[in-house]
Design a protein around this motif. Structure first.
Motif, mmCIF file in Angstrom:
data_model
loop_
_atom_site.group_PDB
_atom_site.id
_atom_site.type_symbol
_atom_site.label_atom_id
_atom_site.label_comp_id
_atom_site.label_asym_id
_atom_site.label_seq_id
_atom_site.Cartn_x
_atom_site.Cartn_y
_atom_site.Cartn_z
ATOM 1 N N SER A 155 44.115 50.191 47.622
ATOM 2 C CA SER A 155 43.824 48.649 47.382
ATOM 3 C C SER A 155 44.291 48.055 46.112
ATOM 4 C CB SER A 155 42.068 48.708 47.375
ATOM 5 O OG SER A 155 41.847 49.737 46.239
ATOM 6 N N LYS A 156 44.961 49.053 45.067
ATOM 7 C CA LYS A 156 45.323 48.451 44.071
ATOM 8 C C LYS A 156 46.435 47.402 43.980
ATOM 9 C CE LYS A 156 44.426 52.549 41.185
ATOM 10 N NZ LYS A 156 44.895 53.563 40.372
ATOM 11 N N ASP A 157 47.282 47.656 45.134
ATOM 12 C CA ASP A 157 48.423 46.767 45.315
ATOM 13 C C ASP A 157 47.946 45.426 45.743
ATOM 14 O OD1 ASP A 157 50.248 48.555 44.567
ATOM 15 O OD2 ASP A 157 50.974 49.180 46.328
ATOM 16 N N LEU A 158 46.806 45.505 46.693
ATOM 17 C CA LEU A 158 46.174 44.161 47.245
ATOM 18 C C LEU A 158 45.132 43.552 46.279
ATOM 19 C CD1 LEU A 158 45.493 45.644 50.527
ATOM 20 C CD2 LEU A 158 47.391 44.211 50.053
ATOM 21 N N GLN A 159 45.174 44.261 45.247
ATOM 22 C CA GLN A 159 44.135 43.619 44.107
ATOM 23 C C GLN A 159 42.801 43.469 44.842
ATOM 24 O OE1 GLN A 159 46.105 40.303 42.578
ATOM 25 N NE2 GLN A 159 46.888 41.465 40.773
ATOM 26 N N PHE A 160 42.454 44.225 45.619
ATOM 27 C CA PHE A 160 41.283 44.176 46.474
ATOM 28 C C PHE A 160 39.955 44.350 45.579
ATOM 29 C CE2 PHE A 160 38.112 45.736 49.916
ATOM 30 C CZ PHE A 160 38.585 44.514 50.774
ATOM 31 N N ALA A 161 39.921 45.028 44.637
ATOM 32 C CA ALA A 161 38.794 45.000 43.453
ATOM 33 C C ALA A 161 38.472 43.787 42.761
ATOM 34 C CB ALA A 161 38.953 46.065 42.355
ATOM 35 N N LYS A 162 39.623 42.929 42.609
ATOM 36 C CA LYS A 162 39.293 41.512 42.019
ATOM 37 C C LYS A 162 38.896 40.689 42.988
ATOM 38 C CE LYS A 162 41.757 37.960 39.763
ATOM 39 N NZ LYS A 162 43.202 37.240 39.262
ATOM 40 N N LYS A 163 39.359 40.766 44.405
ATOM 41 C CA LYS A 163 38.907 39.879 45.389
ATOM 42 C C LYS A 163 37.435 40.206 45.590
ATOM 43 C CE LYS A 163 43.538 39.421 47.341
ATOM 44 N NZ LYS A 163 44.419 39.488 48.445
ATOM 45 N N VAL A 164 37.187 41.129 45.830
ATOM 46 C CA VAL A 164 35.717 41.564 45.949
ATOM 47 C C VAL A 164 34.765 41.248 44.982
ATOM 48 C CG1 VAL A 164 34.110 43.620 46.195
ATOM 49 C CG2 VAL A 164 36.215 43.599 47.524
ATOM 50 N N GLU A 165 35.320 41.237 43.664
ATOM 51 C CA GLU A 165 34.648 40.922 42.611
ATOM 52 C C GLU A 165 34.171 39.411 42.519
ATOM 53 O OE1 GLU A 165 33.709 41.902 37.864
ATOM 54 O OE2 GLU A 165 36.014 42.159 38.794
ATOM 55 N N GLU A 166 35.273 38.775 42.964
ATOM 56 C CA GLU A 166 35.170 37.140 43.074
ATOM 57 C C GLU A 166 34.239 36.809 44.233
ATOM 58 O OE1 GLU A 166 39.247 35.779 43.990
ATOM 59 O OE2 GLU A 166 39.772 36.199 41.844
ATOM 60 N N PHE A 167 34.129 37.544 45.255
ATOM 61 C CA PHE A 167 33.370 37.249 46.433
ATOM 62 C C PHE A 167 31.760 37.557 45.878
ATOM 63 C CE2 PHE A 167 30.881 39.560 49.854
ATOM 64 C CZ PHE A 167 30.590 38.342 50.835
ATOM 65 N N ILE A 168 31.588 38.731 45.114
ATOM 66 C CA ILE A 168 30.390 39.047 44.709
ATOM 67 C C ILE A 168 29.893 37.851 43.889
ATOM 68 C CG2 ILE A 168 29.018 40.702 43.356
ATOM 69 C CD1 ILE A 168 30.773 42.718 44.548
ATOM 70 N N ASP A 169 30.730 37.460 42.889
ATOM 71 C CA ASP A 169 30.468 36.297 42.070
ATOM 72 C C ASP A 169 29.987 35.100 42.856
ATOM 73 O OD1 ASP A 169 30.725 37.831 39.938
ATOM 74 O OD2 ASP A 169 32.917 37.236 39.781
ATOM 75 N N LEU A 170 30.847 34.736 43.901
ATOM 76 C CA LEU A 170 30.398 33.583 44.791
ATOM 77 C C LEU A 170 28.869 33.876 45.325
ATOM 78 C CD1 LEU A 170 31.459 30.858 45.890
ATOM 79 C CD2 LEU A 170 32.605 32.181 47.803
ATOM 80 N N MET A 171 28.876 35.016 45.967
ATOM 81 C CA MET A 171 27.254 35.337 46.507
ATOM 82 C C MET A 171 26.320 35.071 45.589
ATOM 83 S SD MET A 171 27.998 35.936 49.812
ATOM 84 C CE MET A 171 26.306 36.385 50.138
ATOM 85 N N GLU A 172 26.512 35.528 44.104
ATOM 86 C CA GLU A 172 25.656 35.159 43.265
ATOM 87 C C GLU A 172 25.303 33.886 42.917
ATOM 88 O OE1 GLU A 172 26.457 37.902 39.724
ATOM 89 O OE2 GLU A 172 25.911 39.739 40.986
ATOM 90 N N GLU A 173 26.416 33.129 42.997
ATOM 91 C CA GLU A 173 26.376 31.829 42.795
ATOM 92 C C GLU A 173 25.434 31.243 43.662
ATOM 93 O OE1 GLU A 173 29.370 28.054 42.478
ATOM 94 O OE2 GLU A 173 29.938 29.785 41.468
ATOM 95 N N CYS A 174 26.061 31.494 44.905
ATOM 96 C CA CYS A 174 25.250 30.895 46.132
ATOM 97 C C CYS A 174 23.605 31.180 46.179
ATOM 98 C CB CYS A 174 25.638 31.287 47.445
ATOM 99 S SG CYS A 174 27.502 30.415 47.761
ATOM 100 N N SER A 175 23.345 32.540 45.811
ATOM 101 C CA SER A 175 21.931 32.917 45.759
ATOM 102 C C SER A 175 21.151 32.321 44.711
ATOM 103 C CB SER A 175 21.792 34.325 45.338
ATOM 104 O OG SER A 175 22.450 35.235 46.654
ATOM 105 N N ASN A 176 21.899 31.880 43.508
ATOM 106 C CA ASN A 176 20.958 31.200 42.506
ATOM 107 C C ASN A 176 20.968 29.758 42.902
ATOM 108 O OD1 ASN A 176 21.075 33.695 41.074
ATOM 109 N ND2 ASN A 176 23.058 33.287 39.894
#
Length: 178
Positions: A155-176
């Motif tokens: 997942s390093k080459d795909l920067q998957f961790a960064k994409k997942v973190e962005e997704f989680i931030d978006l989910m938190e924003e929507c939840s708030n």
């Protein structure tokens, strides 16, 4: 259906009873007793599985027409329920006599009614389900999930961790905002 088939071809009543027993017990109910998660949305804990398997075996044995001999070397489940099985076997014949045949039209009518009732009662929302998954799992384990993706070579080459973190931030924003 089996009764009609038996009458049409003059099948011996004992053979017909064996067919019914095999079909009803072994093909329909035994799998559901042993593994209820086939049909129902349930989690069967590992320690419950063997117990359900014993109940399944006893249920099937109640539908067999020949009694199996037990001795001190027999499996414990056979010994445990050995005295009860003859009593249950006596109930099988009257049970099949009480079962009323259902024609195709009545069957499909009932299925349609159940389906319509379920559609009316269940309102599926992908967004709601996504929020439930997020709230019960992803939100709790955010840092562990991101760390795991950062550690995985794939997942390093795909920067998957960064994409997942962005997704989680978006989910938190929507939840708030809700």
């Amino acid at each position: 259906m089996l009764d009609k088939f038996g009458d049409d071809f003059n099948i011996d009543p004992e053979v017909l009873q064996s067919w019914k027993n095999e079909f009803y017990a072994t093909r329909i109910w035994a799998p559901l007793i042993g593994k209820p998660d086939i049909l129902f949305d349930v989690n069967v804990p590992g320690h419950v599985g063997p117990c359900l398997d014993i109940l399944r075996q006893v249920f099937v044995e109640c539908f067999t027409q020949t009694a199996h001999k037990v001795n001190k070397d027999s499996p414990s489940q056979k010994l445990l329920f050995h005295k009860d099985i003859p009593r249950y076997r006596k109930l099988i014949g009257p049970f099949f006599k009480r079962v009323e045949p259902v024609n195709d039209q009545a069957f499909w009518s009932e299925i349609d009614e159940l389906s319509n009732k379920q559609k009316a009662e269940l309102k599926f929302s992908r967004q709601l389900i996504l929020h439930q998954i997020y709230n019960s799992f992803i939100g709790k384990y955010r840092s562990e999930i991101i760390e795991d993706f950062e550690d995985m070579e794939e997942s390093k080459d795909l920067q998957f961790a960064k994409k997942v973190e962005e997704f989680i931030d978006l989910m938190e924003e929507c939840s708030n905002n809700s």
